[in-house]
Write an enzyme that holds these catalytic residues in place. Structure first.
Site, PDB file in Angstrom:
ATOM      1  N   ASN A  44       0.805  -1.231   0.000  1.00 12.90           N
ATOM      2  CA  ASN A  44       0.000   0.000   0.000  1.00 12.90           C
ATOM      3  C   ASN A  44       0.835   1.277   0.000  1.00 12.90           C
ATOM      4  OD1 ASN A  44      -3.076  -0.487   0.066  1.00 12.90           O
ATOM      5  ND2 ASN A  44      -2.215  -2.098   1.346  1.00 12.90           N
ATOM      6  N   GLU A  54      14.197   1.419  14.062  1.00 11.12           N
ATOM      7  CA  GLU A  54      13.993   2.542  13.134  1.00 11.12           C
ATOM      8  C   GLU A  54      14.152   3.856  13.879  1.00 11.12           C
ATOM      9  OE1 GLU A  54      10.136   1.120  11.160  1.00 11.12           O
ATOM     10  OE2 GLU A  54      10.760   2.769   9.876  1.00 11.12           O
TER      11      GLU A  54
HETATM   12  C1  6MZ Z   1       7.204   0.630   9.555  1.00  8.66           C
HETATM   13  C2  6MZ Z   1       5.895   0.721   7.680  1.00  8.66           C
HETATM   14  C3  6MZ Z   1       6.767   1.664   7.086  1.00  8.66           C
HETATM   15  O1  6MZ Z   1       0.962  -3.465   4.681  1.00  8.66           O
HETATM   16  O2  6MZ Z   1      -0.897  -1.950   4.027  1.00  8.66           O
HETATM   17  N1  6MZ Z   1       4.907   0.499   6.796  1.00  8.66           N
HETATM   18  N2  6MZ Z   1       6.129   0.209   8.888  1.00  8.66           N
HETATM   19  N3  6MZ Z   1       8.073   1.525   9.063  1.00  8.66           N
HETATM   20  C4  6MZ Z   1       7.890   2.080   7.845  1.00  8.66           C
HETATM   21  N4  6MZ Z   1       8.781   3.020   7.420  1.00  8.66           N
HETATM   22  C5  6MZ Z   1       8.441   4.188   6.735  1.00  8.66           C
HETATM   23  N5  6MZ Z   1       6.270   1.969   5.865  1.00  8.66           N
HETATM   24  C6  6MZ Z   1       5.136   1.236   5.695  1.00  8.66           C
HETATM   25  O3  6MZ Z   1       1.494  -1.319   3.540  1.00  8.66           O
HETATM   26  C7  6MZ Z   1       1.460  -0.166   4.334  1.00  8.66           C
HETATM   27  C8  6MZ Z   1       1.840  -0.462   5.770  1.00  8.66           C
HETATM   28  O4  6MZ Z   1       3.222  -0.831   5.843  1.00  8.66           O
HETATM   29  C9  6MZ Z   1       3.783  -0.398   7.065  1.00  8.66           C
HETATM   30  C10 6MZ Z   1       2.696   0.338   7.825  1.00  8.66           C
HETATM   31  O5  6MZ Z   1       2.086  -0.573   8.712  1.00  8.66           O
HETATM   32  C11 6MZ Z   1       1.736   0.734   6.714  1.00  8.66           C
HETATM   33  O6  6MZ Z   1       0.438   0.926   7.201  1.00  8.66           O
HETATM   34  P1  6MZ Z   1       0.440  -2.520   3.638  1.00  8.66           P
HETATM   35  O7  6MZ Z   1       0.434  -3.087   2.264  1.00  8.66           O
END
Ligand code: 6MZ
Length: 333
Positions: A22, A197
């Site tokens: 996403n 992070e």
């Molecule tokens: C941690 C992150 C992220 O799973 O809905 N996500 N989690 N650190 C990051 N660094 C910037 N970037 C994205 O993709 C979106 C989800 O991935 C995680 C978050 O939970 C975000 O809602 P999906 O496909």
């Protein structure tokens, strides 16, 4: 031979191992999904989709994207277009990751979400190999995390190659979800964990490392203990330079923690994280690393080539990919 470094980085065969579905939707994909939905939800057409990086667009954009991928067909479109874009950018092997999500309004369930993504990943194509990492969100209860592991087991034969821990770094504790990760590991799933992070995560680092993760996401803040364990166990680190810059965990690229990994010759993989919301494709991450650390084209090739060792897949596939890379090098040297 490619004339510019940017062109070279597109042509260079690459593996992408840290891409959240996403977060990877391009403006073109978002617009296509808005077109599909705007008759029913006209307010979606009013949202201004940026065409380039705006430092504070990250969170509103994510919220908007979740309104677009709230039914199975939209999820299929988003997955297919994202894979197409990675392939066009020279990615030859992709491990896409996502958190199964339900939507009561549209009737989408976590299972139908996952089936939608996997059905696209399974579509035969010759330009890119795609596998799936299923994500557990730090916000999840242990019960929800175990449900993700249940899904991974049920759909294992359909291209799920690993399990991830992601989500808001300031929420939740790894140890609360640990039994789910232990069960995943017992069942043979490799683990990749978003790790340190932010500096506040250092406290839980010994717990995370004690489960012996197979890869780490970011690993931005390392104390002596973490560095020692990660180096000793040779755990590859998924590096997302633009993401770290936008999220302000790195102040300038020259000071990015990839610098230490480069100096210490520790394995890392250049990745995008969320190419949609950070407006940076895989090739751009290579270009940035090259320009920032004055790396030659041969060094960039080596970084890409060595990343193959870190994929969640078997030795036969690794050998096959290495051959593709070496053939490319012969042609482009
Ligand atoms: C941690 C992150 C992220 O799973 O809905 N996500 N989690 N650190 C990051 N660094 C910037 N970037 C994205 O993709 C979106 C989800 O991935 C995680 C978050 O939970 C975000 O809602 P999906 O496909």
């Amino acid at each position: 031979m490619a004339s510019s470094l940017a062109e070279f980085c597109v042509q260079l065969p690459k593996v992408e191992l840290h891409a959240h579905l996403n977060g990877s939707l391009s403006p073109a994909t978002m617009r296509e999904l808005v077109e599909r939905k705007k008759a029913e939800k006209p307010e979606l057409a009013e949202f201004r989709i940026p065409d380039s990086l705006e430092m504070d667009s990250f969170f509103p954009l994510f919220k908007f994207i979740y309104k677009l991928t709230d039914d199975e067909e939209s999820v299929r479109i988003a997955t297919r277009k994202t894979i197409d874009e990675f392939a066009k950018d020279g990615v030859k092997y992709l491990e896409l990751r996502s958190t199964p999500r339900k939507n009561d309004e549209t009737g989408m369930t976590k299972i139908s979400y996952l089936e939608a993504v996997l059905s696209v990943i399974e579509e035969p194509r010759t330009d890119i190999i795609v596998k799936f990492i299923i994500s557990i969100d730090r916000r999840n209860t242990l019960e929800e995390a175990q449900e993700v592991v249940d899904l991974a087991l049920a759909f294992q034969s359909r291209g799920i190659v690993g399990i991830d821990l992601c989500g808001d770094v300031k929420v939740g504790l790894f140890n609360n979800l640990r039994p789910a990760f232990e069960r995943a590991k017992e069942n043979g799933f490799p683990l990749t964990i978003h790790f340190n992070e932010v500096i506040e995560n250092l406290g839980e680092a010994p717990d995370v490392l004690s489960i012996k993760p197979d890869r780490l996401g970011h690993a931005t803040f390392l104390d002596d203990y973490c560095r020692q364990v990660i180096y000793k166990e040779n755990i590859p680190v998924e590096i997302c330079m633009t993401s770290n810059l936008v999220c302000k965990t790195t102040s300038v690229l020259k000071e990015h923690h990839i610098k230490e990994l480069l100096n210490d010759n520790h394995p890392f993989i250049l990745c995008t994280d969320d190419k949609g919301v950070f407006f940076s494709e895989a090739s751009n991450e290579y270009r940035l690393a090259g320009e920032t650390f004055d790396l030659s084209r041969n060094e960039l090739f080596e970084i890409s080539y060595r990343s193959i060792n870190a994929i969640f897949n078997n030795e036969e596939l690794k050998t096959g990919l290495k051959k593709v890379w070496l053939d490319w090098k012969k042609e482009h040297a």
